[in-house]
Design a protein around this motif. Structure first.
Motif, PDB file in Angstrom:
ATOM      1  N   LEU A 287      30.992  43.829  42.230  1.00  0.00           N
ATOM      2  CA  LEU A 287      29.740  43.191  42.782  1.00  0.00           C
ATOM      3  C   LEU A 287      29.034  42.035  41.968  1.00  0.00           C
ATOM      4  O   LEU A 287      29.201  42.140  40.629  1.00  0.00           O
ATOM      5  N   ARG A 288      28.787  40.871  42.454  1.00  0.00           N
ATOM      6  CA  ARG A 288      28.139  39.890  41.597  1.00  0.00           C
ATOM      7  C   ARG A 288      26.664  39.637  42.237  1.00  0.00           C
ATOM      8  O   ARG A 288      26.495  39.914  43.491  1.00  0.00           O
ATOM      9  N   TYR A 289      25.831  39.326  41.320  1.00  0.00           N
ATOM     10  CA  TYR A 289      24.388  39.032  41.570  1.00  0.00           C
ATOM     11  C   TYR A 289      23.954  37.967  40.770  1.00  0.00           C
ATOM     12  O   TYR A 289      24.412  37.612  39.979  1.00  0.00           O
ATOM     13  N   VAL A 290      22.938  37.572  41.336  1.00  0.00           N
ATOM     14  CA  VAL A 290      21.873  36.856  40.849  1.00  0.00           C
ATOM     15  C   VAL A 290      20.461  37.029  40.813  1.00  0.00           C
ATOM     16  O   VAL A 290      20.001  37.459  41.879  1.00  0.00           O
ATOM     17  N   ASP A 322      22.603  36.020  36.008  1.00  0.00           N
ATOM     18  CA  ASP A 322      23.743  36.180  37.108  1.00  0.00           C
ATOM     19  C   ASP A 322      24.723  36.986  36.279  1.00  0.00           C
ATOM     20  O   ASP A 322      25.016  36.837  35.049  1.00  0.00           O
ATOM     21  N   GLY A 323      25.410  37.767  37.039  1.00  0.00           N
ATOM     22  CA  GLY A 323      26.504  38.470  36.448  1.00  0.00           C
ATOM     23  C   GLY A 323      27.443  39.248  37.302  1.00  0.00           C
ATOM     24  O   GLY A 323      27.312  39.069  38.451  1.00  0.00           O
ATOM     25  N   GLU A 324      28.127  40.417  36.774  1.00  0.00           N
ATOM     26  CA  GLU A 324      28.801  41.321  37.688  1.00  0.00           C
ATOM     27  C   GLU A 324      28.688  42.663  37.258  1.00  0.00           C
ATOM     28  O   GLU A 324      28.400  43.107  36.195  1.00  0.00           O
ATOM     29  N   LEU A 325      28.869  43.557  38.391  1.00  0.00           N
ATOM     30  CA  LEU A 325      29.000  45.140  38.158  1.00  0.00           C
ATOM     31  C   LEU A 325      30.533  45.397  38.603  1.00  0.00           C
ATOM     32  O   LEU A 325      30.885  44.927  39.792  1.00  0.00           O
ATOM     33  N   SER A 326      31.161  46.015  37.652  1.00  0.00           N
ATOM     34  CA  SER A 326      32.616  46.306  38.077  1.00  0.00           C
ATOM     35  C   SER A 326      32.980  47.711  37.513  1.00  0.00           C
ATOM     36  O   SER A 326      32.270  48.370  36.531  1.00  0.00           O
ATOM     37  N   GLY A 327      34.167  48.175  37.934  1.00  0.00           N
ATOM     38  CA  GLY A 327      34.680  49.525  37.292  1.00  0.00           C
ATOM     39  C   GLY A 327      34.797  50.345  38.454  1.00  0.00           C
ATOM     40  O   GLY A 327      34.368  50.478  39.643  1.00  0.00           O
ATOM     41  N   ARG A 328      35.709  51.856  38.405  1.00  0.00           N
ATOM     42  CA  ARG A 328      35.966  52.998  38.922  1.00  0.00           C
ATOM     43  C   ARG A 328      34.791  53.820  38.705  1.00  0.00           C
ATOM     44  O   ARG A 328      34.417  54.377  37.622  1.00  0.00           O
ATOM     45  N   LEU A 329      33.543  54.061  39.753  1.00  0.00           N
ATOM     46  CA  LEU A 329      32.523  54.829  39.463  1.00  0.00           C
ATOM     47  C   LEU A 329      33.057  56.399  39.296  1.00  0.00           C
ATOM     48  O   LEU A 329      34.100  56.815  39.889  1.00  0.00           O
ATOM     49  N   PRO A 330      32.382  57.268  38.373  1.00  0.00           N
ATOM     50  CA  PRO A 330      31.115  56.945  37.833  1.00  0.00           C
ATOM     51  C   PRO A 330      31.041  55.931  36.481  1.00  0.00           C
ATOM     52  O   PRO A 330      30.116  55.361  35.914  1.00  0.00           O
ATOM     53  N   ASP A 331      32.269  55.475  35.990  1.00  0.00           N
ATOM     54  CA  ASP A 331      32.332  54.682  34.921  1.00  0.00           C
ATOM     55  C   ASP A 331      31.964  53.157  35.569  1.00  0.00           C
ATOM     56  O   ASP A 331      32.627  52.784  36.496  1.00  0.00           O
ATOM     57  N   ARG A 332      31.472  52.332  34.928  1.00  0.00           N
ATOM     58  CA  ARG A 332      31.208  51.151  35.284  1.00  0.00           C
ATOM     59  C   ARG A 332      30.793  49.886  34.128  1.00  0.00           C
ATOM     60  O   ARG A 332      30.297  50.577  32.853  1.00  0.00           O
ATOM     61  N   ARG A 333      30.614  48.722  34.263  1.00  0.00           N
ATOM     62  CA  ARG A 333      30.389  47.833  33.151  1.00  0.00           C
ATOM     63  C   ARG A 333      29.837  46.496  34.011  1.00  0.00           C
ATOM     64  O   ARG A 333      29.938  46.251  35.084  1.00  0.00           O
ATOM     65  N   ALA A 334      29.043  46.143  33.240  1.00  0.00           N
ATOM     66  CA  ALA A 334      28.026  45.078  33.648  1.00  0.00           C
ATOM     67  C   ALA A 334      28.136  43.797  32.733  1.00  0.00           C
ATOM     68  O   ALA A 334      28.135  44.259  31.495  1.00  0.00           O
ATOM     69  N   THR A 335      28.060  42.626  33.432  1.00  0.00           N
ATOM     70  CA  THR A 335      27.881  41.322  32.708  1.00  0.00           C
ATOM     71  C   THR A 335      26.770  40.673  33.079  1.00  0.00           C
ATOM     72  O   THR A 335      26.430  40.630  34.266  1.00  0.00           O
ATOM     73  N   ALA A 336      26.114  39.973  32.011  1.00  0.00           N
ATOM     74  CA  ALA A 336      25.059  39.162  32.522  1.00  0.00           C
ATOM     75  C   ALA A 336      24.724  37.911  31.462  1.00  0.00           C
ATOM     76  O   ALA A 336      25.104  38.022  30.530  1.00  0.00           O
ATOM     77  N   ARG A 337      24.601  36.817  32.212  1.00  0.00           N
ATOM     78  CA  ARG A 337      24.254  35.634  31.466  1.00  0.00           C
ATOM     79  C   ARG A 337      22.842  35.120  31.900  1.00  0.00           C
ATOM     80  O   ARG A 337      22.308  35.182  32.941  1.00  0.00           O
ATOM     81  N   VAL A 338      22.143  34.847  30.841  1.00  0.00           N
ATOM     82  CA  VAL A 338      20.586  34.630  30.856  1.00  0.00           C
ATOM     83  C   VAL A 338      20.405  33.108  30.498  1.00  0.00           C
ATOM     84  O   VAL A 338      21.108  32.878  29.696  1.00  0.00           O
ATOM     85  N   ALA A 339      19.666  32.570  31.293  1.00  0.00           N
ATOM     86  CA  ALA A 339      19.123  31.315  31.007  1.00  0.00           C
ATOM     87  C   ALA A 339      17.651  31.369  31.391  1.00  0.00           C
ATOM     88  O   ALA A 339      17.090  31.851  32.233  1.00  0.00           O
ATOM     89  N   GLU A 353      19.129  31.657  25.920  1.00  0.00           N
ATOM     90  CA  GLU A 353      20.459  31.602  26.777  1.00  0.00           C
ATOM     91  C   GLU A 353      21.433  32.380  26.033  1.00  0.00           C
ATOM     92  O   GLU A 353      21.300  32.473  24.820  1.00  0.00           O
ATOM     93  N   GLY A 354      22.283  33.012  26.903  1.00  0.00           N
ATOM     94  CA  GLY A 354      23.259  34.015  26.243  1.00  0.00           C
ATOM     95  C   GLY A 354      24.061  34.798  27.166  1.00  0.00           C
ATOM     96  O   GLY A 354      23.727  34.658  28.562  1.00  0.00           O
ATOM     97  N   ALA A 355      24.940  35.483  26.802  1.00  0.00           N
ATOM     98  CA  ALA A 355      25.781  36.577  27.727  1.00  0.00           C
ATOM     99  C   ALA A 355      25.303  37.842  27.205  1.00  0.00           C
ATOM    100  O   ALA A 355      25.368  38.270  25.778  1.00  0.00           O
ATOM    101  N   LEU A 356      25.559  38.993  28.125  1.00  0.00           N
ATOM    102  CA  LEU A 356      25.209  40.436  27.833  1.00  0.00           C
ATOM    103  C   LEU A 356      26.474  41.184  28.610  1.00  0.00           C
ATOM    104  O   LEU A 356      26.907  40.695  29.540  1.00  0.00           O
ATOM    105  N   TRP A 357      26.938  42.249  28.008  1.00  0.00           N
ATOM    106  CA  TRP A 357      27.990  43.327  28.593  1.00  0.00           C
ATOM    107  C   TRP A 357      27.229  44.603  28.520  1.00  0.00           C
ATOM    108  O   TRP A 357      26.842  45.025  27.317  1.00  0.00           O
ATOM    109  N   ILE A 358      26.965  45.277  29.717  1.00  0.00           N
ATOM    110  CA  ILE A 358      26.378  46.584  29.567  1.00  0.00           C
ATOM    111  C   ILE A 358      27.268  47.380  29.912  1.00  0.00           C
ATOM    112  O   ILE A 358      28.004  47.281  31.202  1.00  0.00           O
ATOM    113  N   ILE A 359      27.812  48.434  29.439  1.00  0.00           N
ATOM    114  CA  ILE A 359      28.563  49.692  29.591  1.00  0.00           C
ATOM    115  C   ILE A 359      27.900  51.097  29.280  1.00  0.00           C
ATOM    116  O   ILE A 359      26.455  50.975  28.970  1.00  0.00           O
ATOM    117  N   ALA A 360      28.215  52.185  29.673  1.00  0.00           N
ATOM    118  CA  ALA A 360      27.427  53.528  29.376  1.00  0.00           C
ATOM    119  C   ALA A 360      26.951  53.564  28.119  1.00  0.00           C
ATOM    120  O   ALA A 360      25.775  54.104  28.214  1.00  0.00           O
TER     121      ALA A 360
END
Length: 396
Positions: A287-290, A322-339, A353-360
């Protein structure tokens, strides 16, 4: 269809009204491969009568019992070739009996049904009434409700089907093939709780306070899940309880063993969300999001909706994530770019400004930069999402 009998005990006696008797089968196996139905290890017994003159076989009272079903019925077999017969009966059936029909669904639950059936030279027809309880499939459920339909040959025409679950209701009409052939359903959902529905897939309740209504058309050929296609629309609206009150329209589709989702203008308070992605039958998320935050003054309220308490700060300006959500549920990983644009904290202008990675386990960030009139700050590190985690942050 096939039938296997073992340990047959038959008793027959002559009478003026025709021969009558009883039959008992110690072990019965039956299958209908085209309909994906198979029963093993059942036992059966019945009383019967042969009508004088016509020679028709009338089953007076029949019972079939197994660990997946308990059925009773009665009927009449007037002719074998071609088959001329009628029957009626009912009982309860474990939904697992239909797993060969659609293995990927991993059906569970109970059906209490009444069926009437007649076959003559014009074909087969009948009716079905069923009550459904604790129905689950593909980790979705439980559902309970009722179904009414008409049997025409190897098709069941669903006149009405209504299932309650997730604090809402789903209804369907359409034609279901009982063998090879097309199946088509029109499904309508109302008031489904998004938090509990999402929890079925991710394993924990997300911070959502929203209900969803929708309409969906489903088409399937020969009960081959690879041919399943669908298209429809959803409408989210704020619900009760704690969480983000998501609202707005979205589109949904099915094809190639994936559920697709797209939305251009979902709203959470003052935040605008656009998303596009898919979810596979194997639970792979892509999934991609903004996220557009035109008024950062509302951020504390959004965090409070998610149960996060933060110190009171005067925020201003706007930001985009803006970023992405990915992975095989229930495990998942999210990325985010902030401006940010015109961001201010306590009336002090700051650019972010920067980038984030969100995991469990927590949030990892890299080259997260905050800049103001008096200088700038760059940070890298890891922030745990659990009390037992360890912080690791480097700033310069």
């Amino acid at each position: 269809p096939w039938l296997r009998l073992e340990g047959l005990d038959l008793h027959v006696e002559a009478a003026e009204e025709g021969a009558r008797g009883s039959a008992r089968v110690a072990e019965l196996g039956a299958g209908w491969p085209e309909a994906g139905i198979q029963v093993d290890g059942a036992s059966a017994e019945a009383g019967f009568q042969v009508e004088p003159g016509s020679g028709a076989l009338r089953v007076l009272n029949g019972e079939i019992t197994s660990d997946q079903a308990a059925l009773e019925g009665r009927g009449r077999l007037g002719q074998i070739g071609p088959i001329l017969a009628s029957a009626e009966g009912g009982g309860h059936i474990d939904a697992r009996i239909f797993r060969k029909l659609a293995p990927a669904l991993e059906l569970e639950g109970r059906l209490d049904a009444r069926v009437s059936f007649e076959r003559d030279l014009a074909g087969a027809r009948g009716s079905l009434e069923a009550e459904v309880s604790d129905l689950r499939g593909w980790d979705v459920g439980p559902w309970s409700g009722s179904l009414r339909g008409t049997l025409e040959g190897l098709h069941l025409q669903i006149d009405s089907a209504s299932l309650a679950g997730y604090h809402g209701r789903a209804e369907a009409t359409g034609a279901v093939s009982l063998g090879d052939g097309p199946t088509g359903l029109d499904v309508r959902a109302s008031g489904l709780d998004v938090k509990s529905l999402a929890q079925s897939f991710v394993g924990e309740p997300p911070p959502l306070a929203s209900r969803v209504d929708g309409e969906l058309r489903l088409d399937l050929q020969d009960w081959d899940m690879d041919t399943l296609e669908g298209r429809g629309r959803l409408t989210f609206r704020p619900g009760e309880g704690e969480g983000w009150p998501v609202a707005g329209p979205a589109r949904v589709g099915l094809g190639e063993r994936r559920v697709s989702f797209s939305a251009d203008d979902l709203r959470v308070r003052t935040v605008q969300l656009a998303a596009d992605g898919s979810f596979s039958f194997e639970k792979d998320l892509d999934l991609r999001y903004v996220l557009r935050l035109p008024e950062l003054e509302g951020v504390p309220a959004l965090l409070a909706d998610a149960g996060v308490e933060v110190p009171a700060r005067v925020l201003g300006g706007a930001a985009q994530i803006d970023g992405e959500l990915s992975g095989r549920l229930p495990d998942r990983r999210a990325t985010a770019r902030v401006a940010s644009e015109g961001l201010s904290v306590e009336e002090i202008d700051v650019g972010l400004e920067g980038a984030l990675w969100i995991i469990a386990a927590g949030i990892e960030f890299e080259s997260l930069e905050a800049a103001g009139d008096d200088g700038s700050l760059a940070a890298d590190g890891f922030v745990p999402l659990h009390e037992a985690g360890t912080w690791s942050v480097e700033a310069s």
